[in-house]
Structure formats: C-alpha cells, structure tokens
Design a protein around this motif. Structure first.
Motif, mmCIF file in Angstrom:
data_model
loop_
_atom_site.group_PDB
_atom_site.id
_atom_site.type_symbol
_atom_site.label_atom_id
_atom_site.label_comp_id
_atom_site.label_asym_id
_atom_site.label_seq_id
_atom_site.Cartn_x
_atom_site.Cartn_y
_atom_site.Cartn_z
ATOM 1 N N THR A 544 -10.679 -6.420 -17.030
ATOM 2 C CA THR A 544 -10.548 -6.708 -15.750
ATOM 3 C C THR A 544 -11.974 -6.069 -14.824
ATOM 4 N N ASN A 545 -12.178 -6.636 -13.615
ATOM 5 C CA ASN A 545 -13.541 -6.169 -13.077
ATOM 6 C C ASN A 545 -13.422 -4.605 -12.742
ATOM 7 N N THR A 546 -14.192 -4.211 -12.317
ATOM 8 C CA THR A 546 -14.290 -2.802 -11.706
ATOM 9 C C THR A 546 -13.478 -2.955 -10.289
ATOM 10 N N LEU A 547 -12.517 -1.691 -10.280
ATOM 11 C CA LEU A 547 -11.609 -1.768 -9.089
ATOM 12 C C LEU A 547 -12.369 -1.104 -7.913
ATOM 13 N N GLY A 548 -12.213 -1.715 -6.886
ATOM 14 C CA GLY A 548 -12.900 -1.256 -5.521
ATOM 15 C C GLY A 548 -12.020 -0.227 -4.752
ATOM 16 N N THR A 549 -12.631 0.586 -3.818
ATOM 17 C CA THR A 549 -12.065 1.480 -3.007
ATOM 18 C C THR A 549 -11.057 0.862 -1.799
ATOM 19 N N PRO A 550 -9.982 1.056 -1.733
ATOM 20 C CA PRO A 550 -9.056 0.769 -0.495
ATOM 21 C C PRO A 550 -9.702 0.568 0.553
ATOM 22 N N GLY A 551 -10.168 -0.596 1.506
ATOM 23 C CA GLY A 551 -10.421 -0.416 2.706
ATOM 24 C C GLY A 551 -9.449 -0.511 3.946
ATOM 25 N N GLY A 552 -9.812 -0.091 5.238
ATOM 26 C CA GLY A 552 -8.615 -0.174 6.166
ATOM 27 C C GLY A 552 -7.750 0.873 6.187
ATOM 28 N N PHE A 553 -8.005 1.898 5.379
ATOM 29 C CA PHE A 553 -6.968 2.872 5.252
ATOM 30 C C PHE A 553 -6.588 3.617 6.547
ATOM 31 N N GLU A 554 -5.486 3.750 6.750
ATOM 32 C CA GLU A 554 -5.037 4.462 8.058
ATOM 33 C C GLU A 554 -3.795 5.357 7.933
ATOM 34 N N VAL A 555 -3.719 6.275 8.525
ATOM 35 C CA VAL A 555 -2.697 7.316 8.498
ATOM 36 C C VAL A 555 -2.306 7.552 9.985
ATOM 37 N N ILE A 556 -0.783 7.192 10.094
ATOM 38 C CA ILE A 556 -0.084 7.297 11.506
ATOM 39 C C ILE A 556 0.948 8.300 11.289
ATOM 40 N N PHE A 557 1.226 9.091 12.368
ATOM 41 C CA PHE A 557 2.324 9.703 12.362
ATOM 42 C C PHE A 557 3.252 9.081 13.346
ATOM 43 N N LEU A 558 4.715 8.719 12.855
ATOM 44 C CA LEU A 558 5.505 7.848 13.645
ATOM 45 C C LEU A 558 6.553 8.835 14.416
ATOM 46 N N GLU A 559 7.088 8.092 15.516
ATOM 47 C CA GLU A 559 7.869 8.919 16.266
ATOM 48 C C GLU A 559 9.377 9.436 15.579
ATOM 49 N N THR A 560 9.359 8.653 14.339
ATOM 50 C CA THR A 560 10.600 8.873 13.447
ATOM 51 C C THR A 560 10.351 10.013 12.563
ATOM 52 N N GLY A 561 9.207 10.777 12.693
ATOM 53 C CA GLY A 561 8.924 12.072 12.018
ATOM 54 C C GLY A 561 8.202 11.669 10.714
ATOM 55 N N GLU A 562 8.150 10.289 10.265
ATOM 56 C CA GLU A 562 7.528 10.077 9.116
ATOM 57 C C GLU A 562 6.188 9.762 9.532
ATOM 58 N N VAL A 563 5.395 9.680 7.983
ATOM 59 C CA VAL A 563 3.864 9.374 8.096
ATOM 60 C C VAL A 563 3.666 8.043 7.479
ATOM 61 N N TYR A 564 3.047 7.188 8.050
ATOM 62 C CA TYR A 564 3.121 5.625 7.737
ATOM 63 C C TYR A 564 1.392 5.669 7.319
ATOM 64 N N LEU A 565 1.290 5.291 6.001
ATOM 65 C CA LEU A 565 -0.039 5.024 5.353
ATOM 66 C C LEU A 565 -0.259 3.262 4.990
ATOM 67 N N GLY A 566 -1.330 2.944 5.242
ATOM 68 C CA GLY A 566 -1.567 1.398 5.070
ATOM 69 C C GLY A 566 -3.064 1.217 4.711
ATOM 70 N N TRP A 567 -3.147 0.226 3.773
ATOM 71 C CA TRP A 567 -4.516 -0.174 3.598
ATOM 72 C C TRP A 567 -4.656 -1.510 2.885
ATOM 73 N N ASN A 568 -6.024 -2.018 2.704
ATOM 74 C CA ASN A 568 -5.900 -3.288 2.232
ATOM 75 C C ASN A 568 -5.799 -3.545 0.959
ATOM 76 N N LYS A 569 -5.420 -4.819 0.468
ATOM 77 C CA LYS A 569 -5.266 -4.989 -1.114
ATOM 78 C C LYS A 569 -6.832 -4.998 -1.615
ATOM 79 N N VAL A 570 -6.975 -4.601 -2.832
ATOM 80 C CA VAL A 570 -7.971 -4.482 -3.686
ATOM 81 C C VAL A 570 -7.808 -5.496 -4.962
ATOM 82 N N ASP A 571 -8.909 -6.358 -5.051
ATOM 83 C CA ASP A 571 -8.882 -7.199 -6.027
ATOM 84 C C ASP A 571 -8.695 -6.624 -7.232
#
Length: 634
Positions: A544-571
């Motif tokens: 495989t090729n060298t893996l990159g670092t996930p971009g677009g990483f965001e951390v959001i505290f939701l009204e439900t009391g949870e934390v949402y983590l989201g990021w972009n796909k890495v090839d």
C-alpha cells in the motif's frame, strides 16, 4: 534501615533485581537500594520499581550527559520512566523493560551523535514508535524539550556544563512541571529569550556568576539564584528551598559523582514529590547536617545505584544521620498506600459476561477520580496490560474469545496522583454453542474497484453477524462491521489489492464457529464472484501507499450529550483508530476503531475537557495521528 514502600509501586530488592532471570512485575518486599549490574540495568530496575505499565518511555544516552539532563520534566509529564542506552546499540536491559512494561511510544533525547539511528531502528523493530527530540547542541535540545512540554509558568536555567547542578533540581523541576533550559554563561539566545517572555513568570538559576553571568541573569523573568561552594552545598540549598512543597518523609540518595543513576531516578522521585540528595564519600558535613536537621520528617531512605557508586557503609551512615537506622521503623509494602491513596481506592469491582465475546466491568464511582485505568491479564497472577482509560465507572471489554476467563483490576486517577489497584476480579465468556451453526455458503462478488459484496445463509437463533477482513487468508482478521442481516457491502477498498473475509454469527450468550474464508480482489474481475470452499483462499496483498493524515477533522459537542467526531476519508485506509485523553499532552488511550469516517462518543462526564486524535490505518501500516482537538462538556 527503613525502606520506602512507594505509594502504589513496589521496590524490588537488589537480589531480585540483579539475579532474576526474568522481569518480575509483582509486588515484592522493598530493599534498601535500587540497582543493577551497570547503569543500564539500574535504570531498568528503577523503571521496574516505579511503573507497573508505561505507555511512554524516555531514552537518554548512558555515555554522554548534556542532552539527557533536561529529560526529567518531560518524563514526569508523560508518566514515563527514563531509560539509558549506549550510542550504537540498544541496551539489552532497556529492550527488556520496554517490552515488559508494554511501552508504545519512546522519546529519544539527543541527536544521532549521542544515540544513533540504529538504536531507533531497534526500538521500532520491537513494534514501538520512536521519535527524536534534539537540537544541534545541548542548548537547542533543552529548548526543544521545553517546547514539547507545552505550557508552563516557571523554568530552571542552568549552564549545562555541570551535571550535578541539574541533578540537584531535576526531580523538583519535574514535580513542578518546570523545564530545564541550558544557556551559555555569558549569552542567551533569542529563541530562549522569546520562549521565556511568552510563557515564564519565574526562573530559578543554578550556580554562581561563573555558571550564569549577571548579564544573563538580569534578562531572565523574576530570577532567583541558587549557589553553593560545591555540588553538595548547592544540592542542600535547592532541597531546603523547596522542602515545603516536597514529601520529606521519603528521601532518595545518589552519588554526586555519577549522573546516570540519578538521572533515571529523578523521574521516579518526581512521581512521589520527593527530593534526591546527592552524597559523597565520606559524607559531606553540609549533607550530614541536612539529614540530621530533617530527621524528624524523614522516615525512609532509598538509594539509587549499586555499591560501586554508593557503598554500604556510606548508606549506613546516611541512615543513622537521617534517624531511620532502626529496623523497627520499616514498613511493609502497601502500608503507605493505604494512608496516602485511600481516597482514590476503587471498590466493588465486578465483571459480568455479556455475551461470548464481551465482559462488562463496573465499580463504585469515586468522586475524587477524574478517570480510571483498566488492566487485563490471562491469569490472576499473570502480567496485567493496560486495556483502556475509562471516564465513567464502567467499561465493556469486547472482541474476546468465547469460553475464556479474563482477569481485571482497575486504578483511579486524578490529574496529579494515582490510587491503588482494586481487587482482582475475573469473568468468563460462554463457550461456542453447538446450537449456533457455522455460517454457510459465504460468497463475495466484486462490484467495482472499490466495493465487494459479501453474503451468506442466515443462521438460526443468531442475533447479529460479525464481518472480519484480513490481508491474507491466514493473516490477522480484524472485525470491520456488525450487521443484523446476512449480507454486507464493503465499500472502502483499494484497487489492485486482495481482501479476505470470514463471518461469525453471534447470539446473546454464544457465537458460532467462523465461516470458511473467501477472497475478493487479486485476479477477480468486477462482476465475478467467489464462494467459500472447504479450505482457505490463498494469495497475498500488494504493498500500500503511505497513509495520510485524516483531514477535515472536527469535534462537536451535541445537545444529546454526545461528542460527534468526523473526518475525511484517507486513500488506502481500511479503518481508523480513535484516541482519547483528558489532557492535550496525554496519555491517549484507544477509544475505538471504525471503518467509516465518523464516531459518536457518549462515555462522558459533565464539565470535563476531552481531547481526541484520529489515525488512518490498514492491515500493513498506520498513518500519522491528527493534531488533538477538544470539547468541554456541559
């Protein structure tokens, strides 16, 4: 002589340390010194005495002192032992202790001139990540170590020419979170000056004008100078100045003429907020007076190093001066634990089998604790490895083997101290049920260059199915999905690679045998299919090729009391590892692994800061972790 039962750790006796063929991680009765056959074994013995497990370790040169002297504060920040090695080969004792303590990440202090790239390769060959912190000289190295520490308000300034000056304050600086910064006698670099102006309110200067000139001294923030006519007088002056902030009931002693034992020991001393007293032979008058004057406070003396560094008769003299020579004063390991750590005790730990692959751990919440560390072993008296960090008084251990007994213990922590281990409990997963049959007729078809469709016959009484994937038919299979229906679409594939799948049916208290293995990719064309036969598929995965670092990483505290983590796909990534910590600088524990690009974390406490990192992975490599992002819960 009275010996130190050090909080939640056990000191090993000299004979156990130097004569044992293995690494004894259990609690055994303390001896009067911590030592080994040489400086490398002594450093390993100190690590064995002070750390049951350690995610991080600092490795410094055992041959050249300048770069290593600034390491103690960084070690304390990461709860890491300091280990030593020669320049060109990793010391055997260091290698053994890295493996014994389950170290995952190593920080090398100093450039290739003191610790070669060959040593780093040897560490990485053990499956341990290694990173070097170094500058072009001792002054720049100390600056980089300070920068790695993050925020601080006080700092130690030293010339870097006399290791005894720095060793006198190393454990104290580590306890207080102060970096040790080196500067030439008559000048101060612009980088150092900028760092001090941006972060530091007070500085402690070691040595007279011959070490740090008055011209440099006047440029420092709120400086205070410590001096002495020799090493030992300076050492006593420093310890006396900080004595109100130290635990004087326990004093470590080390030979003032040898830096390696004291350097490694400074990290241990910092853990307990205790001083390191430098001693000479014969015992210097200033040291003798200090011990006598503090004898009403000193209860225990522990020496770093063997008899070649600090002779038995000198240690006996120290014990007499400190008023701890009466053996009746000695305490068994654990007495001090009870008095100092009772408030952080973990009680009522229970392990309950949830299914053939899960055990639920729960314990009484301790209002003083900010987090808990969960440990697991294969036997009650086996080696316990750190399993996870829990921020609530419960944890679910998943992906276990059916029909297997696991042993657990838990430790509570605040930001500044750790409690004792809980009692050990065990849980046993139910065996594979004959009533839950093996999934049959597993088939895989390649939809396109990035997607494979897997299907199988439904299994009676199955609650859900686990889908596993590997890079080869006989390789390590990782669970990539859990589904309630007998099919799955794997849409996260890399063109030109081969993938291997197997299925397992799961019920409330049992699991089925694994299905036969099927292959996707390789020489299969889109639209073609493969069915599971009697044997396993063969083939290998391409590089495989060298893996990159996930971009677009965001951390959001939701009204439900949870934390949402989201990021972009890495090839080329086939899954992602999520790390979590209560501190930006760590230590970070694995929160979970997912094959998609988002995650919801609901294991939270109110009004608490949580830090997260994401790492892209596949079966053969791992990318760099993202920068930490945090939320503060309501």
């Amino acid at each position: 002589m009275s010996i130190a039962p050090l909080n939640t750790y056990a000191l090993s006796s000299p004979s156990a340390l130097t004569n044992s063929s293995g690494l004894n991680d259990g609690s055994i009765e303390a001896g009067e010194r911590i030592s080994g056959e040489d400086r490398y074994e002594t450093a390993a013995a100190i690590a064995r005495a002070g750390w049951d497990t350690a995610r991080y370790a600092i490795i410094a040169s055992g041959e050249s002192f300048p770069d290593a002297l600034c390491a103690a504060s960084l070690a304390k920040q990461h709860n890491a032992p300091i280990l030593l090695t020669p320049k060109n080969t990793l010391a055997k004792a260091t290698e053994e202790i890295l493996l014994a303590k389950g170290v995952k990440e190593v920080m090398i202090i100093g450039g290739p001139g003191v610790i070669s790239e060959n040593v780093i390769k040897s560490i990485e060959d053990l499956g341990i990540d290694a990173a070097r912190i170094a500058g072009i000289n001792r002054y720049e190295t100390s600056l980089k170590v300070a920068q790695a520490m993050g925020d601080f308000k006080e700092a130690v300034i030293a010339s870097g020419q006399h290791f005894q000056d720095v060793l006198s304050i190393a454990s104290i600086a580590a306890k207080k979170g102060m970096p040790i910064l080196f500067t030439p006698q008559d000048s101060i670099s612009s980088d150092l000056k900028n760092l001090l102006e941006q972060k530091v309110e007070n500085t402690y200067v070691l040595g007279s004008d011959d070490a740090i000139s008055d011209a440099v001294y006047r440029q420092l923030p709120s400086p205070r100078r410590f001096t002495g006519s020799d090493w030992y007088e300076l050492n006593v002056a420093i310890v006396e100045a900080f004595a109100p902030e130290l635990d004087m009931s326990l004093c470590f002693v080390a030979a003032g003429s040898s830096y390696p034992d004291t350097l490694a020991g400074s990290a241990l001393a910092a853990t307990y907020g205790s001083p390191v007293v430098l001693v000479g032979s014969p015992l210097k008058e200033v040291t003798s007076s200090f011990l006598q004057e503090n004898s009403t406070h000193i209860q225990k003396i522990v020496a770093f190093g063997g008899t070649s560094a600090l002779a038995d008769n000198l240690l006996d003299t120290i014990a007499v001066k400190a008023g701890v020579a009466d053996n009746a004063k000695g305490n068994a390991i654990g007495n001090e634990i009870g008095s100092q750590s009772r408030e952080l005790a973990v009680s009522n730990l229970k392990a309950t089998s949830v299914s053939a692959k899960q055990i639920y751990l729960a314990w009484d919440n301790n209002s003083e604790a900010s987090l808990y560390t969960v440990y697991r072993a294969a036997a009650a008296d086996g080696r316990y490895m750190e399993l996870a960090t829990a921020f609530s008084p419960y944890y679910i251990d998943t992906s276990l083997n059916p029909g297997t007994t696991y042993y657990y213990k838990v430790k509570a922590h605040t930001k500044s101290e750790s409690g004792p281990y809980s009692k050990i409990v065990s849980g046993t997963t139910p065996p594979v049920s004959e009533n839950l049959s093996q999934p049959q007729n597993v088939a895989v078809s390649v939809a396109d260059a990035h997607q494979a469709n897997i299907s199988w016959d439904a299994v009676s009484h199955a609650g859900y199915y686990d889908v596993y994937r590997a890079a080869s038919a006989n390789g390590a299979f990782a669970r990539i999905a859990t589904v309630e229906h007998p099919y799955y679409q794997d849409a996260d594939l890399t063109s030109g690679m081969s993938y291997y799948y197997r299925i397992q049916a799961v019920a409330a208290s049992s699991v089925s045998p694994y299905s036969a293995v099927v292959q996707a990719g390789g020489d299969m064309d889109p639209g073609s299919s493969s069915s599971a036969g009697a044997g396993s598929a063969t083939g290998t995965i391409s590089d495989t090729n060298t893996l990159g670092t996930p971009g677009g990483f965001e951390v959001i505290f939701l009204e439900t009391g949870e934390v949402y983590l989201g990021w972009n796909k890495v090839d080329n990534a086939t899954y992602y590892t999520i790390y979590k910590s209560a501190s930006k600088t760590g230590p970070y524990s694995i929160l979970g692994t997912v094959v998609n690009t988002h995650y919801y974390d609901d294991n939270l406490l109110s009004k608490t800061a949580y830090y997260y990192k994401i790492q892209a992975c596949n079966e053969t490599s791992k990318g760099s972790q993202t920068e930490a992002k945090y939320v503060i819960t309501k």
